[in-house]
Design a protein around this motif. Structure first.
Motif, PDB file in Angstrom:
ATOM      1  N   ARG A  11       0.823  -1.207   0.000  1.00 18.14           N
ATOM      2  CA  ARG A  11       0.000   0.000   0.000  1.00 18.14           C
ATOM      3  C   ARG A  11       0.854   1.254   0.000  1.00 18.14           C
ATOM      4  O   ARG A  11       0.529   2.259  -0.638  1.00 18.14           O
ATOM      5  N   GLY A  14       2.392   1.576  -3.745  1.00 24.05           N
ATOM      6  CA  GLY A  14       1.467   1.906  -4.824  1.00 24.05           C
ATOM      7  C   GLY A  14       0.428   2.910  -4.422  1.00 24.05           C
ATOM      8  O   GLY A  14      -0.634   2.965  -5.049  1.00 24.05           O
ATOM      9  N   ARG A  20       0.717   4.782  -9.611  1.00 27.62           N
ATOM     10  CA  ARG A  20      -0.348   3.939 -10.154  1.00 27.62           C
ATOM     11  C   ARG A  20      -0.537   4.209 -11.657  1.00 27.62           C
ATOM     12  O   ARG A  20      -0.746   3.289 -12.444  1.00 27.62           O
ATOM     13  N   ARG A  23       2.323   2.570 -13.618  1.00 24.46           N
ATOM     14  CA  ARG A  23       2.161   1.123 -13.711  1.00 24.46           C
ATOM     15  C   ARG A  23       1.073   0.766 -14.715  1.00 24.46           C
ATOM     16  O   ARG A  23       1.178  -0.210 -15.449  1.00 24.46           O
ATOM     17  N   ARG A  24       0.004   1.551 -14.774  1.00 24.97           N
ATOM     18  CA  ARG A  24      -1.064   1.310 -15.727  1.00 24.97           C
ATOM     19  C   ARG A  24      -0.579   1.530 -17.158  1.00 24.97           C
ATOM     20  O   ARG A  24      -0.914   0.762 -18.067  1.00 24.97           O
ATOM     21  N   THR A  34      -5.346  -4.734 -16.975  1.00 24.74           N
ATOM     22  CA  THR A  34      -5.121  -4.579 -15.527  1.00 24.74           C
ATOM     23  C   THR A  34      -6.450  -4.621 -14.785  1.00 24.74           C
ATOM     24  O   THR A  34      -7.489  -4.205 -15.291  1.00 24.74           O
ATOM     25  N   ARG A  36      -7.479  -4.006 -10.635  1.00 22.74           N
ATOM     26  CA  ARG A  36      -6.991  -3.701  -9.295  1.00 22.74           C
ATOM     27  C   ARG A  36      -8.168  -3.686  -8.327  1.00 22.74           C
ATOM     28  O   ARG A  36      -9.246  -3.172  -8.648  1.00 22.74           O
ATOM     29  N   TYR A  37      -7.955  -4.254  -7.158  1.00 26.43           N
ATOM     30  CA  TYR A  37      -9.018  -4.334  -6.142  1.00 26.43           C
ATOM     31  C   TYR A  37      -8.988  -3.077  -5.299  1.00 26.43           C
ATOM     32  O   TYR A  37      -7.925  -2.673  -4.803  1.00 26.43           O
ATOM     33  N   GLN A  38     -10.129  -2.461  -5.146  1.00 23.95           N
ATOM     34  CA  GLN A  38     -10.267  -1.283  -4.296  1.00 23.95           C
ATOM     35  C   GLN A  38     -10.980  -1.705  -3.009  1.00 23.95           C
ATOM     36  O   GLN A  38     -12.134  -2.153  -3.039  1.00 23.95           O
TER      37      GLN A  38
END
Length: 347
Positions: A11, A14, A20, A23-24, A34, A36-38
């Motif tokens: 955490r 990132g 972020r 990375r995207r 991609t 990603r879990y929020q």
């Protein structure tokens, strides 16, 4: 490294918007989708505050008992969630590490199968604020896990132990069939022995140096020491009796017991209240003053194995046989008396 620490580092790595986004963009250039879990975790400050309050009130309770208390208040929580908050709030109870010993052959002890069947007794010592010592006499019911008596005094002899047992008898309207005790002088003396003989209570002494054979009272003494004696400050004998009475009330009516499916001993005792025994002088469905019907000779009587038919008893007579040597056919009432069986055949 623990998973919790790895998630914290992830955490932190990132968490910035530009990182972020970079990375995207790298994943788009490589043609990789991609996902990603929020996290939607709610910061439950109210639950944390209540957990801290309960942990401050019951300083020696672990997260499992605190979970039971929160559920009683209406919180829809499980033990895993409370354990996570319990660790994050640093409320872990420090316990003494036990020394590892070699494995030994253990002897299975008898387990009480009903209320008021077997009690356990022992003594606990402590000191007042001025350094004077006093003793505490503890009694529990092995089946209900209920604290029967908690008596504090400067000196506790066998005569005082018998007096406490008499008060417990009046409070609970009865005495147990047996009591498990150690080999102390208060329990092995003549005063308690005479009381036990008069009241028909069997004293079961454990082997010397084997306190594990009286594990129920040893476990209770540990809870008493951990949750009361190590927390409270006793200024006098009267103050100690009042605080011990409050602990007994809380132990029997508020504290959840894991061996009773997280019930309190008072609720468990209400569920397993012993039924009233019918007097042997009262016939089924009749009053005690109603005389029984006269005995008559039926078509088939109880006979001894291998005995001829012409040796039957006459009208109004009873046939006495030792247990294991009779054949029951039409008997309705068979009270047992001193190893013999008196069989009465009613119309």
């Amino acid at each position: 490294m623990r998973p919790r620490a790895r998630r914290k580092l992830a955490r932190g790595a990132g968490g910035l918007p530009d990182q972020r986004a970079a990375r995207r963009e790298d994943c788009v250039k490589l043609g990789i989708s991609t996902l990603r879990y929020q996290s939607r975790k709610v910061f439950d400050e109210v639950l944390r505050r209540r957990l801290r309050e309960l942990a401050g009130t019951y300083v020696r309770y672990g997260y499992r008992r605190l979970t039971v208390l929160l559920r009683r208040e209406g919180w829809q929580v499980n033990a895993k969630r409370i354990y996570r908050l319990y660790r994050e709030e640093e409320l872990i109870v420090r316990t003494k590490q036990r020394r590892k010993i070699a494995r030994r052959q253990r002897v299975r002890t008898c387990v009480a199968a009903g209320a008021n069947e077997c009690w356990s007794m022992d003594f606990v010592s402590d000191k007042f604020a001025d350094g004077r010592s006093f003793r505490i006499f503890t009694v529990i019911d092995q089946f209900r896990r209920e604290c029967v008596a908690l008596e504090a005094d400067r000196s506790l002899t066998g005569k005082k132990v018998a007096e406490v047992r008499e008060r417990a008898r009046q409070e609970r309207s009865g005495l147990p069939e047996s009591t498990t005790v150690d080999n102390g002088s208060e329990f092995s003396g003549r005063a308690l022995e005479a009381w036990a003989i008069v009241n028909d209570v069997q004293l079961c002494f454990i082997r010397p140096g084997r306190p594990v054979e009286n594990g129920f009272i040893e476990s209770f003494n540990g809870r008493l020491r951990d949750e009361c004696l190590n927390v409270e400050w006793f200024s006098s004998l009267e103050d100690a009796r009042q605080k011990l009475g409050k602990f007994r009330e809380r132990y029997n009516h508020q504290r959840p017991h894991s061996a009773l499916a997280d019930r309190v001993p008072a609720v468990f005792a209400a569920l397993h209240r012993p039924e009233k025994k019918v007097s042997p002088q009262v016939w089924a469905g009749e009053e005690a003053h109603t005389p029984p019907l006269p005995l008559q000779t039926p078509s088939r009587l109880l006979t001894r194995s291998g005995e001829p038919e012409n040796s039957r008893p006459g009208v109004g007579q009873m046939k006495v046989s030792k247990v294991g040597q009779i054949r029951l056919s039409n008997a309705t009432v068979c009270p047992k008396l001193n190893g013999f069986l008196f069989c009465l055949v009613r119309r």
